[in-house]
Design a protein around this motif. Structure first.
Motif, PDB file in Angstrom:
ATOM      1  N   ARG A 166       0.841  -1.193   0.000  1.00 20.27           N
ATOM      2  CA  ARG A 166       0.000   0.000   0.000  1.00 20.27           C
ATOM      3  C   ARG A 166       0.880   1.249   0.000  1.00 20.27           C
ATOM      4  O   ARG A 166       1.978   1.246   0.540  1.00 20.27           O
ATOM      5  N   PHE A 167       0.327   2.309  -0.588  1.00 20.09           N
ATOM      6  CA  PHE A 167       1.039   3.583  -0.653  1.00 20.09           C
ATOM      7  C   PHE A 167       0.068   4.689  -0.245  1.00 20.09           C
ATOM      8  O   PHE A 167      -1.138   4.587  -0.495  1.00 20.09           O
ATOM      9  N   PRO A 168       0.594   5.758   0.355  1.00 24.11           N
ATOM     10  CA  PRO A 168      -0.284   6.866   0.771  1.00 24.11           C
ATOM     11  C   PRO A 168      -0.981   7.547  -0.416  1.00 24.11           C
ATOM     12  O   PRO A 168      -2.078   8.061  -0.284  1.00 24.11           O
ATOM     13  N   SER A 169      -0.316   7.538  -1.577  1.00 27.16           N
ATOM     14  CA  SER A 169      -0.907   8.200  -2.747  1.00 27.16           C
ATOM     15  C   SER A 169      -0.374   7.547  -4.016  1.00 27.16           C
ATOM     16  O   SER A 169       0.616   6.811  -3.989  1.00 27.16           O
ATOM     17  N   LEU A 170      -1.018   7.861  -5.118  1.00 27.34           N
ATOM     18  CA  LEU A 170      -0.570   7.365  -6.418  1.00 27.34           C
ATOM     19  C   LEU A 170       0.817   7.906  -6.748  1.00 27.34           C
ATOM     20  O   LEU A 170       1.667   7.189  -7.281  1.00 27.34           O
ATOM     21  N   ASP A 171       1.070   9.171  -6.406  1.00 30.90           N
ATOM     22  CA  ASP A 171       2.390   9.763  -6.652  1.00 30.90           C
ATOM     23  C   ASP A 171       3.477   9.018  -5.873  1.00 30.90           C
ATOM     24  O   ASP A 171       4.570   8.775  -6.390  1.00 30.90           O
ATOM     25  N   ASP A 172       3.184   8.663  -4.614  1.00 30.39           N
ATOM     26  CA  ASP A 172       4.150   7.908  -3.808  1.00 30.39           C
ATOM     27  C   ASP A 172       4.429   6.546  -4.435  1.00 30.39           C
ATOM     28  O   ASP A 172       5.572   6.088  -4.479  1.00 30.39           O
ATOM     29  N   ALA A 173       3.366   5.893  -4.914  1.00 29.80           N
ATOM     30  CA  ALA A 173       3.528   4.589  -5.557  1.00 29.80           C
ATOM     31  C   ALA A 173       4.404   4.712  -6.797  1.00 29.80           C
ATOM     32  O   ALA A 173       5.313   3.906  -7.025  1.00 29.80           O
ATOM     33  N   LEU A 174       4.145   5.740  -7.608  1.00 30.46           N
ATOM     34  CA  LEU A 174       4.909   5.938  -8.829  1.00 30.46           C
ATOM     35  C   LEU A 174       6.383   6.188  -8.518  1.00 30.46           C
ATOM     36  O   LEU A 174       7.273   5.620  -9.164  1.00 30.46           O
ATOM     37  N   GLU A 175       6.667   7.012  -7.506  1.00 29.51           N
ATOM     38  CA  GLU A 175       8.051   7.312  -7.132  1.00 29.51           C
ATOM     39  C   GLU A 175       8.782   6.068  -6.641  1.00 29.51           C
ATOM     40  O   GLU A 175       9.919   5.812  -7.009  1.00 29.51           O
ATOM     41  N   GLU A 176       8.111   5.291  -5.796  1.00 30.74           N
ATOM     42  CA  GLU A 176       8.781   4.122  -5.221  1.00 30.74           C
ATOM     43  C   GLU A 176       8.920   2.984  -6.226  1.00 30.74           C
ATOM     44  O   GLU A 176       9.911   2.259  -6.219  1.00 30.74           O
ATOM     45  N   LEU A 177       7.934   2.819  -7.090  1.00 34.41           N
ATOM     46  CA  LEU A 177       7.941   1.670  -7.996  1.00 34.41           C
ATOM     47  C   LEU A 177       8.681   1.920  -9.302  1.00 34.41           C
ATOM     48  O   LEU A 177       9.056   0.960  -9.980  1.00 34.41           O
TER      49      LEU A 177
END
Length: 199
Positions: A166-177
């Motif tokens: 899980r990620f706090p936001s879509l932007d966080d997911a994009l940055e990490e992934l």
């Protein structure tokens, strides 16, 4: 941890220790833990997780298991060796034989018998990102076959697992992934973003 046969006087080697998920709690149950972790990022998180805990029986080695010089860098034999979800090694037979050589007791190997969600995601998006099919790592059947060819008759137990990501936001997911999916261009980033929005 409750499924591990361990004793307080034992010395344990954790291969692919990650952030210390097993090694840190085990450090309170055994006399010594040696954690081998190749990833600089994971090693940093492990060190952060260790800081302030006053754990004096913990040793960290930042290397791939294949590159560890067991005669120089390890104080073997260990009473138990654990490799939990860290068996992405080029030569699994040699890697396991090396584990057996440094162990006087139990070798615990945890690996996937099915397809983890992230492997399904990689398989789906990789061709769009890189123009080639994704090649997943070998699963349980390859490991069992290799062990049997080595003359090892493993005790096998199937343990249901659930790894929510899980990620706090879509932007966080994009940055990490983005690094995980080897995203380097704006076009790849846009492709990954559309994929993440969908899932």
């Amino acid at each position: 941890i409750s499924g591990l046969h361990i004793r307080p006087e034992w010395r344990v080697l954790d291969i692919g220790a990650g952030p210390g998920t097993l090694a840190i709690p085990l450090s309170r149950k055994v006399s010594q833990i040696t954690a081998v972790e190749p990833s600089p990022g994971m090693m940093q998180v492990l060190q952060e997780n260790l800081s302030g805990r006053r754990i004096g029986n913990f040793c960290c080695i930042q290397k791939r298991w294949e590159d560890v010089d067991t005669a120089v860098e390890l104080n073997s034999p260990y009473d138990a060796v654990i490799a939990a979800f860290s068996l992405d090694m080029p030569d699994i037979r040699e890697a396991v034989q090396k584990m057996i050589r440094v162990c006087s007791g139990y070798v615990y190997l945890y690996w996937f018998s099915g397809v983890p969600s992230w492997t399904a995601y990689y398989s789906e998006i990789w061709p769009s990102l890189h123009g080639i099919p994704y090649q997943p790592s070998p699963k349980f059947n390859v490991l069992i076959r290799a062990l049997k060819q080595m003359g090892v008759q493993p005790q096998v137990e199937f343990i249901p697992t659930h790894f929510p990501i899980r990620f706090p936001s879509l932007d966080d997911a994009l940055e990490e992934l983005s690094p995980e999916f080897s995203v380097r261009s704006d076009a790849q980033r846009e492709t990954l973003l559309r994929f993440l929005e969908r899932i």
